[in-house]
Design a protein around this motif. Structure first.
Motif, PDB file in Angstrom:
ATOM      1  N   GLN A 114      53.665   9.207  39.803  1.00  0.00           N
ATOM      2  CA  GLN A 114      53.514   7.896  39.169  1.00  0.00           C
ATOM      3  C   GLN A 114      52.208   7.811  38.378  1.00  0.00           C
ATOM      4  O   GLN A 114      52.178   7.325  37.246  1.00  0.00           O
ATOM      5  CB  GLN A 114      53.541   6.795  40.225  1.00  0.00           C
ATOM      6  N   LEU A 115      51.140   8.282  38.974  1.00  0.00           N
ATOM      7  CA  LEU A 115      49.822   8.163  38.355  1.00  0.00           C
ATOM      8  C   LEU A 115      49.668   9.070  37.137  1.00  0.00           C
ATOM      9  O   LEU A 115      48.981   8.707  36.175  1.00  0.00           O
ATOM     10  CB  LEU A 115      48.733   8.484  39.386  1.00  0.00           C
ATOM     11  N   LEU A 116      50.312  10.227  37.170  1.00  0.00           N
ATOM     12  CA  LEU A 116      50.199  11.166  36.051  1.00  0.00           C
ATOM     13  C   LEU A 116      51.245  10.922  34.969  1.00  0.00           C
ATOM     14  O   LEU A 116      51.131  11.448  33.862  1.00  0.00           O
ATOM     15  CB  LEU A 116      50.314  12.604  36.566  1.00  0.00           C
TER      16      LEU A 116
ATOM     17  N   PRO B  45      38.838  18.828  31.799  1.00  0.00           N
ATOM     18  CA  PRO B  45      39.521  17.529  31.695  1.00  0.00           C
ATOM     19  C   PRO B  45      40.726  17.415  32.621  1.00  0.00           C
ATOM     20  O   PRO B  45      41.009  16.342  33.160  1.00  0.00           O
ATOM     21  CB  PRO B  45      39.951  17.469  30.221  1.00  0.00           C
ATOM     22  N   VAL B  46      41.450  18.520  32.825  1.00  0.00           N
ATOM     23  CA  VAL B  46      42.596  18.513  33.727  1.00  0.00           C
ATOM     24  C   VAL B  46      42.120  18.366  35.172  1.00  0.00           C
ATOM     25  O   VAL B  46      42.691  17.595  35.951  1.00  0.00           O
ATOM     26  CB  VAL B  46      43.429  19.803  33.556  1.00  0.00           C
ATOM     27  N   VAL B  47      41.077  19.101  35.530  1.00  0.00           N
ATOM     28  CA  VAL B  47      40.516  19.013  36.887  1.00  0.00           C
ATOM     29  C   VAL B  47      40.085  17.585  37.181  1.00  0.00           C
ATOM     30  O   VAL B  47      40.392  17.024  38.243  1.00  0.00           O
ATOM     31  CB  VAL B  47      39.329  19.983  37.049  1.00  0.00           C
ATOM     32  N   GLU B  48      39.376  16.982  36.230  1.00  0.00           N
ATOM     33  CA  GLU B  48      38.873  15.621  36.425  1.00  0.00           C
ATOM     34  C   GLU B  48      40.012  14.619  36.581  1.00  0.00           C
ATOM     35  O   GLU B  48      39.964  13.740  37.446  1.00  0.00           O
ATOM     36  CB  GLU B  48      37.969  15.231  35.257  1.00  0.00           C
ATOM     37  N   ARG B  49      41.039  14.763  35.755  1.00  0.00           N
ATOM     38  CA  ARG B  49      42.151  13.812  35.849  1.00  0.00           C
ATOM     39  C   ARG B  49      42.914  13.984  37.155  1.00  0.00           C
ATOM     40  O   ARG B  49      43.311  13.007  37.790  1.00  0.00           O
ATOM     41  CB  ARG B  49      43.098  13.962  34.657  1.00  0.00           C
ATOM     42  N   LEU B  50      43.142  15.237  37.544  1.00  0.00           N
ATOM     43  CA  LEU B  50      43.845  15.487  38.800  1.00  0.00           C
ATOM     44  C   LEU B  50      43.049  14.989  39.999  1.00  0.00           C
ATOM     45  O   LEU B  50      43.607  14.392  40.925  1.00  0.00           O
ATOM     46  CB  LEU B  50      44.133  16.981  38.945  1.00  0.00           C
ATOM     47  N   ALA B  51      41.743  15.241  39.990  1.00  0.00           N
ATOM     48  CA  ALA B  51      40.905  14.787  41.098  1.00  0.00           C
ATOM     49  C   ALA B  51      40.936  13.263  41.211  1.00  0.00           C
ATOM     50  O   ALA B  51      41.046  12.701  42.305  1.00  0.00           O
ATOM     51  CB  ALA B  51      39.470  15.290  40.926  1.00  0.00           C
ATOM     52  N   ALA B  52      40.850  12.578  40.063  1.00  0.00           N
ATOM     53  CA  ALA B  52      40.896  11.117  40.064  1.00  0.00           C
ATOM     54  C   ALA B  52      42.251  10.612  40.549  1.00  0.00           C
ATOM     55  O   ALA B  52      42.330   9.656  41.347  1.00  0.00           O
ATOM     56  CB  ALA B  52      40.599  10.584  38.665  1.00  0.00           C
ATOM     57  N   ALA B  53      43.337  11.250  40.090  1.00  0.00           N
ATOM     58  CA  ALA B  53      44.676  10.835  40.514  1.00  0.00           C
ATOM     59  C   ALA B  53      44.887  11.083  42.003  1.00  0.00           C
ATOM     60  O   ALA B  53      45.524  10.279  42.695  1.00  0.00           O
ATOM     61  CB  ALA B  53      45.737  11.576  39.699  1.00  0.00           C
ATOM     62  N   MET B  54      44.341  12.188  42.518  1.00  0.00           N
ATOM     63  CA  MET B  54      44.463  12.472  43.954  1.00  0.00           C
ATOM     64  C   MET B  54      43.677  11.461  44.782  1.00  0.00           C
ATOM     65  O   MET B  54      44.123  11.027  45.846  1.00  0.00           O
ATOM     66  CB  MET B  54      43.991  13.885  44.257  1.00  0.00           C
ATOM     67  N   ARG B  55      42.498  11.079  44.303  1.00  0.00           N
ATOM     68  CA  ARG B  55      41.723  10.053  45.015  1.00  0.00           C
ATOM     69  C   ARG B  55      42.507   8.741  45.083  1.00  0.00           C
ATOM     70  O   ARG B  55      42.543   8.077  46.130  1.00  0.00           O
ATOM     71  CB  ARG B  55      40.371   9.833  44.330  1.00  0.00           C
TER      72      ARG B  55
END
Length: 339
Positions: free
Chosen positions: A73-75, A279-289
């Motif tokens: 959902q978040l991605l 940028p992918v790492v940052e977005r994934l980390a934020a979405a996982m949080r």
């Protein structure tokens, strides 16, 4: 052309040159701040594969199925779980290491395949450098379980029962080098007991044979056996964490049961192949949080026995390296080898 005419033409040219000069600094700045060629500014644009190194129904699979829907959902794209069981999780882990670092192939990293198996055998990846850690999700304690009909009623009973028949008690695991294998080896070292290892291709098969009496005991993760404990099919003797598990508050720890300093558990980490774009790492980390902060997801994970402990990319990398060192030392001290 008369001199006045020339002066007017020169003035117009200089005016245009001045305008271009005035515009040059913003244009230069724009060029300097523009993303590099190929940077995934619009990532993701298609479904993402989340590799799980164990069969459906095991602890790793259960954790993945709690986080994937919310992460999708978040991605804005489907996160598709792909079970690649075998090799104690190393088949999926190796596949993730070889994947293109574009963010479309991720791994639910696990203590077994990312730190324990490499401590006892050669694996087709470098555990400390082949991956980009994104976020440590947390860990799940293990629990010592026997069939409800088995003689031991407590961990003390189990230790005495095992000592009475050295090598005659069989313990199951989801494969050589998995957390069940290491937990049982650590237990034998701490208690002076001797058991026989029976490895399987996954927790589901190990659980089936435990329930049928083909093996005597397992040191499995809480989520895998929680339903069978609550239904009365299995008896929980002790949990491997330092504190009691929230989902099994009535079950003592091994430390409480007389095994000093015994602590082990299964951790889970979202990771990708080495070289994953920041940028992918940052977005994934934020979405996982955000996923782990979602009350429904957090509640389901905690019901499965997960102790959520979030570490971002840099801290997750340091944690991974420390775990690799820790289990390599234990394997060397105990001479743990693949069966």
């Amino acid at each position: 052309m008369t001199n006045p005419s020339r002066r007017r033409l020169l003035g117009r040219l200089l005016s245009r040159a001045g305008l271009m000069a005035a515009l040059a600094p913003p244009a230069l700045a724009l060029a300097q701040t523009a993303p590099a060629v190929g940077a995934p500014t619009d990532w993701p644009t298609r479904p993402i594969s989340l590799l799980v190194g164990f069969a459906p129904g095991g602890g790793t699979d259960l954790i993945a199925r709690q986080i994937a829907p919310r992460l999708s959902q978040l991605l804005g794209q489907s996160v598709v779980i792909e079970n690649r069981a075998g090799g104690s999780g190393t088949i999926a882990t190796g596949q993730a290491a070889r994947a293109r670092p574009d963010g479309y192939t991720l791994l639910l990293g696990h203590v077994s395949s990312n730190a324990m198996v490499p401590a006892i055998t050669q694996v087709p990846y470098a555990p400390a450098t082949a991956f980009t850690p994104i976020l440590l999700i947390g860990s799940v304690p293990q629990v010592v379980v026997v069939r409800a009909a088995a003689p031991p009623r407590s961990l003390k009973d189990f230790i005495a029962w095992t000592r009475d028949k050295p090598g005659g008690v069989n313990y199951a695991s989801s494969g050589a080098g998995t957390q069940q294998h290491f937990a049982a080896e650590l237990f034998q070292q701490a208690t002076g007991t001797t058991m026989t290892h029976v490895p399987y291709r996954g927790s589901g098969a190990a659980l089936t044979d435990l329930l049928s009496g083909q093996v005597d005991v397992n040191f499995d993760t809480v989520p895998t056996v929680l339903q069978q404990i609550r239904s009365g099919q299995l008896r929980a003797l002790a949990v491997t964490s330092r504190q009691r598990a929230a989902s099994l508050p009535e079950v003592p720890t091994l430390i409480e049961s007389g095994v000093p300093d015994y602590e082990i558990g299964a951790w889970y980490m979202l990771m990708g192949p080495a070289g994953l774009p920041p940028p992918v790492v940052e977005r994934l980390a934020a979405a996982m949080r955000q996923t782990l902060a979602t009350p429904e997801v957090r509640a389901r994970l905690e019901q499965l026995g997960t102790e959520i402990r979030i570490l971002g990319p840099a801290d997750a990398q340091a944690y991974l390296r420390a775990e690799i060192t820790r289990w390599a030392r234990l394997a060397a001290a105990k001479h743990i080898k693949p069966d």
